[in-house]
Design a protein around this motif. Structure first.
Motif, PDB file in Angstrom:
ATOM      1  N   ASN A 296      26.006  41.296  38.079  1.00 48.68           N
ATOM      2  CA  ASN A 296      26.721  41.909  39.203  1.00 48.68           C
ATOM      3  C   ASN A 296      26.453  41.182  40.521  1.00 48.68           C
ATOM      4  O   ASN A 296      27.326  41.114  41.384  1.00 48.68           O
ATOM      5  CB  ASN A 296      26.349  43.386  39.324  1.00 48.68           C
TER       6      ASN A 296
ATOM      7  N   ASN B 135      29.473  39.996  42.726  1.00 47.53           N
ATOM      8  CA  ASN B 135      29.702  40.654  44.007  1.00 47.53           C
ATOM      9  C   ASN B 135      29.192  39.883  45.218  1.00 47.53           C
ATOM     10  O   ASN B 135      29.712  40.059  46.322  1.00 47.53           O
ATOM     11  CB  ASN B 135      29.053  42.046  43.998  1.00 47.53           C
TER      12      ASN B 135
ATOM     13  N   TYR C  16      29.262  35.560  35.838  1.00 51.73           N
ATOM     14  CA  TYR C  16      29.227  37.003  35.568  1.00 51.73           C
ATOM     15  C   TYR C  16      29.573  37.272  34.109  1.00 51.73           C
ATOM     16  O   TYR C  16      28.833  37.966  33.397  1.00 51.73           O
ATOM     17  CB  TYR C  16      30.224  37.705  36.489  1.00 51.73           C
TER      18      TYR C  16
ATOM     19  N   ALA D 268      33.245  44.315  31.060  1.00 51.83           N
ATOM     20  CA  ALA D 268      33.210  43.165  31.983  1.00 51.83           C
ATOM     21  C   ALA D 268      34.592  42.530  32.075  1.00 51.83           C
ATOM     22  O   ALA D 268      35.052  42.170  33.166  1.00 51.83           O
ATOM     23  CB  ALA D 268      32.174  42.147  31.502  1.00 51.83           C
TER      24      ALA D 268
ATOM     25  N   LYS E  87      36.717  44.660  34.217  1.00 48.11           N
ATOM     26  CA  LYS E  87      36.369  44.495  35.629  1.00 48.11           C
ATOM     27  C   LYS E  87      36.991  43.223  36.199  1.00 48.11           C
ATOM     28  O   LYS E  87      37.338  43.162  37.382  1.00 48.11           O
ATOM     29  CB  LYS E  87      34.845  44.450  35.783  1.00 48.11           C
TER      30      LYS E  87
END
Length: 333
Positions: A109, A113, A121, A145, A148
């Motif tokens: 993360n 991010n 990631y 994932a 996301k």
């Protein structure tokens, strides 16, 4: 000067002596350190938070709790804007630690991010799957994932591998997993694939109402009113006279979804009748859960249903009925 470790131990012993007559466990002491550091950090007292964590790292070094302390230390580094240190700390968590996966997810993360590195990631999750090839949970993490990263097609593939592993291992089929696969199909705009998958899942797991809700919601979004109503009615029939709180909550959800379909189809009177049924069921739930931690949430559902009925009557110039339902909505707040 007394250390945080001595202070925590003293206060924890005092609390446990008074209430339980026992020493706090190692994990309980670690959680006290973590909460204390977190509160300091939330208040902007970073030096105090860092001091608590350093004391904790010394006390719990070599124990399972140490990894938890390290993860919190990494979070503190992020709050200071020190991404490099945050990642370095997480690298120190051993694969043998019960918190290893949590540390890897935290690192992933950070890459996404804070460094905006999508490839790294995703690689974290791919590596976890490679090292745990037979793990349903790891495949699900990889799928999440992909979701996301807005790659639902890859998520579907990972979820389906998880489902195959589940069946191969003879584990009980997870309806949430089946619903997630259906939602991943929907996100990829493969609506026919989603319908086909969900219908098959409902056929093999007729007792899993979550699947029926997902399917009915999809039919509703596709403006396929009759099919949506059929799914809702079949699900309500499956529930029958079951009177548990869980069954009643499912019944309310189904009735509200059915009402949504009828409203979209402009079947206004039928819409109101179904809402009244939902209100009656929700009243039973609120009565059963009086004093329970989930009661406020269920009272809100009841208030929302009353407000919807009030709006319906107001639109039809039945002002006395509208006032009555608005009053009931306020009583639930």
């Amino acid at each position: 000067m007394i250390s945080w470790g001595e202070l925590v131990g003293k206060e924890a012993r005092k609390s446990n002596d008074v209430y339980f007559g026992t020493e706090p466990t190692q994990d309980e002491r670690a959680q006290i350190f973590i909460h204390l550091a977190t509160v300091h950090a939330e208040l902007g007292a970073m030096p105090e938070a860092a001091k608590v964590i350093q004391d904790a790292k010394g006390e719990f070094f070599g124990t399972p709790a140490h990894a938890q302390i390290v993860i919190v230390d990494s979070n503190l580094a992020l709050k200071r804007g020190d991404v490099h240190t945050a990642l370095s700390l997480l690298k120190g968590v051993s694969p043998e630690s019960p918190h290893y996966i949590k540390a890897k997810m935290a690192a992933a993360n950070i890459h996404l991010n804070h460094r905006h590195d999508r490839k790294t990631y995703l690689r974290y999750f791919q590596d976890m799957v490679a090292k745990n090839a037979d793990s349903v949970a790891m495949q699900c993490l990889l799928a999440e994932a992909h979701m996301k990263l807005q790659d639902p097609a890859s998520a579907v593939e990972a979820y389906q591998k998880a489902r195959s592993l589940e069946e191969k291992q003879g584990a009980s089929t997870d309806s949430d997993l089946a619903a997630k696969i259906g939602r991943a199909f929907i996100s990829s705009h493969d609506f026919s694939g989603a319908i086909q998958y969900l219908q098959e899942a409902v056929r093999t797991q007729p007792q899993k109402l979550g699947l029926r809700l997902t399917l009915a919601d999809l039919f509703t979004k596709l403006a396929r009113k009759d099919e949506a109503l059929t799914v809702c009615d079949d699900a309500l029939e499956t529930l029958g006279d079951t009177d548990s709180v869980e069954a009643l909550i499912s019944q309310t959800k189904l009735l509200l979804l059915k009402a949504k379909v009828l409203k979209a189809a402009q079947s206004s009177e039928d819409y109101a009748k179904v809402l009244v049924l939902a209100k009656e069921v929700q009243s039973k739930i609120v009565a059963r859960l009086r004093g329970d931690a989930t009661a406020p949430q269920q009272r809100k559902v009841a208030a929302d249903i009353c407000a919807e009925l009030a709006k319906f009557h107001e639109q039809h110039k039945r002002y006395n009925e509208a006032l009555g339902f608005y009053g009931e909505a306020l009583k639930q707040d």
